[in-house]
Scaffold this motif. Structure first.
Motif, PDB file in Angstrom:
ATOM      1  N   LEU A 184      25.075  -7.550   8.067  1.00 51.28           N
ATOM      2  CA  LEU A 184      25.907  -7.329   6.890  1.00 51.28           C
ATOM      3  C   LEU A 184      26.130  -8.645   6.154  1.00 51.28           C
ATOM      4  O   LEU A 184      25.902  -9.719   6.712  1.00 51.28           O
ATOM      5  CB  LEU A 184      27.266  -6.766   7.323  1.00 51.28           C
ATOM      6  CG  LEU A 184      27.236  -5.431   8.068  1.00 51.28           C
ATOM      7  CD1 LEU A 184      28.654  -5.052   8.476  1.00 51.28           C
ATOM      8  CD2 LEU A 184      26.602  -4.334   7.211  1.00 51.28           C
ATOM      9  N   ASP A 185      26.611  -8.553   4.932  1.00 53.36           N
ATOM     10  CA  ASP A 185      27.043  -9.744   4.216  1.00 53.36           C
ATOM     11  C   ASP A 185      28.131 -10.417   5.042  1.00 53.36           C
ATOM     12  O   ASP A 185      29.005  -9.748   5.596  1.00 53.36           O
ATOM     13  CB  ASP A 185      27.595  -9.371   2.830  1.00 53.36           C
ATOM     14  CG  ASP A 185      26.477  -9.072   1.839  1.00 53.36           C
ATOM     15  OD1 ASP A 185      25.785 -10.025   1.442  1.00 53.36           O
ATOM     16  OD2 ASP A 185      26.284  -7.893   1.501  1.00 53.36           O
ATOM     17  N   ARG A 186      28.092 -11.738   5.132  1.00 54.23           N
ATOM     18  CA  ARG A 186      29.060 -12.547   5.880  1.00 54.23           C
ATOM     19  C   ARG A 186      28.964 -12.347   7.393  1.00 54.23           C
ATOM     20  O   ARG A 186      29.922 -12.615   8.110  1.00 54.23           O
ATOM     21  CB  ARG A 186      30.520 -12.267   5.426  1.00 54.23           C
ATOM     22  CG  ARG A 186      30.770 -12.320   3.934  1.00 54.23           C
ATOM     23  CD  ARG A 186      30.723 -13.716   3.366  1.00 54.23           C
ATOM     24  NE  ARG A 186      31.852 -14.520   3.806  1.00 54.23           N
ATOM     25  CZ  ARG A 186      31.819 -15.833   3.998  1.00 54.23           C
ATOM     26  NH1 ARG A 186      30.712 -16.495   3.778  1.00 54.23           N
ATOM     27  NH2 ARG A 186      32.884 -16.483   4.387  1.00 54.23           N
TER      28      ARG A 186
ATOM     29  N   GLY B 179      31.999 -11.374  -4.296  1.00 50.11           N
ATOM     30  CA  GLY B 179      32.143 -10.568  -5.515  1.00 50.11           C
ATOM     31  C   GLY B 179      30.857  -9.947  -6.027  1.00 50.11           C
ATOM     32  O   GLY B 179      30.827  -9.395  -7.122  1.00 50.11           O
ATOM     33  N   GLU B 180      29.772 -10.018  -5.222  1.00 51.30           N
ATOM     34  CA  GLU B 180      28.552  -9.349  -5.666  1.00 51.30           C
ATOM     35  C   GLU B 180      28.672  -7.842  -5.419  1.00 51.30           C
ATOM     36  O   GLU B 180      29.524  -7.377  -4.679  1.00 51.30           O
ATOM     37  CB  GLU B 180      27.325  -9.929  -4.951  1.00 51.30           C
ATOM     38  CG  GLU B 180      26.951 -11.292  -5.508  1.00 51.30           C
ATOM     39  CD  GLU B 180      25.464 -11.637  -5.361  1.00 51.30           C
ATOM     40  OE1 GLU B 180      24.876 -11.272  -4.340  1.00 51.30           O
ATOM     41  OE2 GLU B 180      24.926 -12.271  -6.299  1.00 51.30           O
ATOM     42  N   ARG B 181      27.789  -7.127  -6.082  1.00 53.17           N
ATOM     43  CA  ARG B 181      27.836  -5.669  -6.139  1.00 53.17           C
ATOM     44  C   ARG B 181      28.066  -4.953  -4.800  1.00 53.17           C
ATOM     45  O   ARG B 181      28.841  -4.014  -4.726  1.00 53.17           O
ATOM     46  CB  ARG B 181      26.529  -5.182  -6.770  1.00 53.17           C
ATOM     47  CG  ARG B 181      26.509  -3.736  -7.151  1.00 53.17           C
ATOM     48  CD  ARG B 181      25.147  -3.383  -7.715  1.00 53.17           C
ATOM     49  NE  ARG B 181      24.963  -3.859  -9.082  1.00 53.17           N
ATOM     50  CZ  ARG B 181      25.163  -3.093 -10.166  1.00 53.17           C
ATOM     51  NH1 ARG B 181      25.564  -1.853 -10.027  1.00 53.17           N
ATOM     52  NH2 ARG B 181      24.955  -3.588 -11.375  1.00 53.17           N
ATOM     53  N   TYR B 182      27.391  -5.397  -3.740  1.00 51.76           N
ATOM     54  CA  TYR B 182      27.466  -4.665  -2.466  1.00 51.76           C
ATOM     55  C   TYR B 182      28.559  -5.182  -1.537  1.00 51.76           C
ATOM     56  O   TYR B 182      28.717  -4.678  -0.428  1.00 51.76           O
ATOM     57  CB  TYR B 182      26.130  -4.755  -1.738  1.00 51.76           C
ATOM     58  CG  TYR B 182      24.970  -4.109  -2.454  1.00 51.76           C
ATOM     59  CD1 TYR B 182      25.155  -3.004  -3.289  1.00 51.76           C
ATOM     60  CD2 TYR B 182      23.669  -4.587  -2.292  1.00 51.76           C
ATOM     61  CE1 TYR B 182      24.078  -2.412  -3.940  1.00 51.76           C
ATOM     62  CE2 TYR B 182      22.593  -4.001  -2.930  1.00 51.76           C
ATOM     63  CZ  TYR B 182      22.800  -2.912  -3.763  1.00 51.76           C
ATOM     64  OH  TYR B 182      21.736  -2.329  -4.395  1.00 51.76           O
ATOM     65  N   GLU B 183      29.281  -6.207  -1.951  1.00 46.23           N
ATOM     66  CA  GLU B 183      30.249  -6.838  -1.063  1.00 46.23           C
ATOM     67  C   GLU B 183      31.589  -6.101  -1.078  1.00 46.23           C
ATOM     68  O   GLU B 183      32.602  -6.623  -1.540  1.00 46.23           O
ATOM     69  CB  GLU B 183      30.399  -8.316  -1.426  1.00 46.23           C
ATOM     70  CG  GLU B 183      29.091  -9.085  -1.187  1.00 46.23           C
ATOM     71  CD  GLU B 183      29.135 -10.543  -1.596  1.00 46.23           C
ATOM     72  OE1 GLU B 183      28.276 -11.293  -1.138  1.00 46.23           O
ATOM     73  OE2 GLU B 183      30.027 -10.926  -2.366  1.00 46.23           O
ATOM     74  N   GLN B 184      31.545  -4.869  -0.552  1.00 46.30           N
ATOM     75  CA  GLN B 184      32.750  -4.059  -0.471  1.00 46.30           C
ATOM     76  C   GLN B 184      32.797  -3.409   0.891  1.00 46.30           C
ATOM     77  O   GLN B 184      31.799  -2.866   1.355  1.00 46.30           O
ATOM     78  CB  GLN B 184      32.726  -2.987  -1.561  1.00 46.30           C
ATOM     79  CG  GLN B 184      32.843  -3.596  -2.959  1.00 46.30           C
ATOM     80  CD  GLN B 184      32.715  -2.549  -4.045  1.00 46.30           C
ATOM     81  OE1 GLN B 184      33.101  -1.394  -3.829  1.00 46.30           O
ATOM     82  NE2 GLN B 184      32.168  -2.948  -5.178  1.00 46.30           N
TER      83      GLN B 184
HETATM   84 MG    MG Z   1      25.542 -11.723  -0.088  1.00 46.59          MG
END
Ligand code: MG
Ligand code: FDM
Length: 211
Positions: free
Chosen positions: A17-19, A150-155
Motif C-alpha cells: 500500500l501507499d506508505r 494527497g494523491e488520488r488513491y491515498e484514502q
Molecule cells: Mg504514493
C-alpha cells in the motif's frame, strides 16, 4: 563490483500500500546489495519521467480526469515502454529493485471495480520478477504514517480495498502467465524490522540470485 557477465541480474519487486515503506526498504536493499558488490539499480513504477508517465502523474495529482480503463492501460504501457531496457540491464548482470510493478497495476484498478482478469491481460509478456516482496501493513497503520500526500488513491477506505486485492493476488493463479515463475513472500510490517528477514540472509539471496 561483481558484473555477473555470465548470469543475469535478479528482478526484485517491492509491493504494498501507499506508505507501507517500499521506498525505505528498496533503498536498504540497494545498499545491502551494493555492499556485497552486486551491480544493482533502483527503479520505480509509475516512471513519471516519460510522456506516458507524465499523463499518469497528472491523473494521480487530480490535474486530469481519465476513464478507469484508460489509466489502467497507461500504467501498463508505462511498464511496456521500459521492458526492453529492463531486459538489457538484467542480461548485463544488473539486479533491478523495482518499487511497484504489475501487482500494483492489478490491485489498484481491481479495487475500483474493474474485472481482475481484464486488469491482468495487458501485463502478460512483461518480465516476471524473481521475487516479489509484499510489505504487509494494515491500511490504518499506513494512513497514520505522517499522513498521505494527497494523491488520488491515498484514502484509507480505498487502500483497504486495494489490500484485499493484493491478498487475492497471493493466490498462485497468476503463476505461469508471465515469463518466469512468481513467488510472493509476505513480510512482517516494516515498522517492526530494519529489512525483510528473507533478504538479510545471503543463503536466501543465493536461492534466487543466479537463475
Ligand atoms: Mg504514493
Ligand atoms: N498505481 C501504481 C496504480 O494504480 N497502477 C500501477 O500500475 C502502478 C505502478 O499509483 F497509489 C498507483 C499506486 C499509487 C500510485 O504510486 C502512485 P507511487 O508509488 O505512490 O508513486
Amino acid at each position: 563490483r561483481v558484473e555477473n557477465s555470465d548470469s543475469r541480474g535478479a528482478l526484485i519487486v517491492l509491493e504494498g500500500l501507499d506508505r507501507s515503506g517500499k521506498s525505505s526498504q528498496s533503498n536498504r536493499l540497494l545498499s545491502y546489495l551494493d555492499s556485497l558488490g552486486h551491480a544493482a539499480e533502483l527503479w520505480r513504477f509509475p516512471d513519471r519521467t516519460t510522456s506516458v508517465g507524465q499523463m499518469i502523474s497528472a491523473y494521480l495529482s487530480n490535474k486530469s480526469q481519465l476513464d478507469d480503463h484508460t489509466i489502467h492501460l497507461l500504467f501498463s504501457a508505462n511498464r511496456w515502454e521500459k521492458r526492453s531496457l529492463m531486459e538489457n540491464q538484467l542480461k548485463k548482470g544488473t539486479t533491478l529493485i523495482v518499487d511497484r510493478y504489475s501487482y500494483s497495476g492489478v490491485a489498484f484498478s481491481s479495487a475500483k471495480g474493474l474485472d481482475v482478469e481484464w486488469c491482468k491481460a495487458p501485463e502478460v509478456g512483461l518480465l516476471a520478477p524473481d521475487l516479489v516482496v509484499y510489505l504487509d501493513i494494515p491500511p490504518e497503520k499506513a494512513a497514520e504514517r505522517g499522513g498521505y500526500g494527497g494523491e488520488r488513491y491515498e484514502q484509507l477506505e480505498f487502500q483497504r480495498q486495494v489490500a484485499q486485492y493484493y491478498q487475492a493476488l497471493r493466490d498462485s493463479s497468476w503463476k505461469g502467465t508471465l515469463l518466469h515463475s512468481l513467488d510472493v513472500f509476505l513480510c512482517k510490517p516494516v515498522s517492526q524490522m530494519t529489512m525483510a528477514p528473507q533478504l538479510k540472509s545471503s543463503a536466501f539471496l543465493r536461492s534466487f540470485w543466479f537463475l
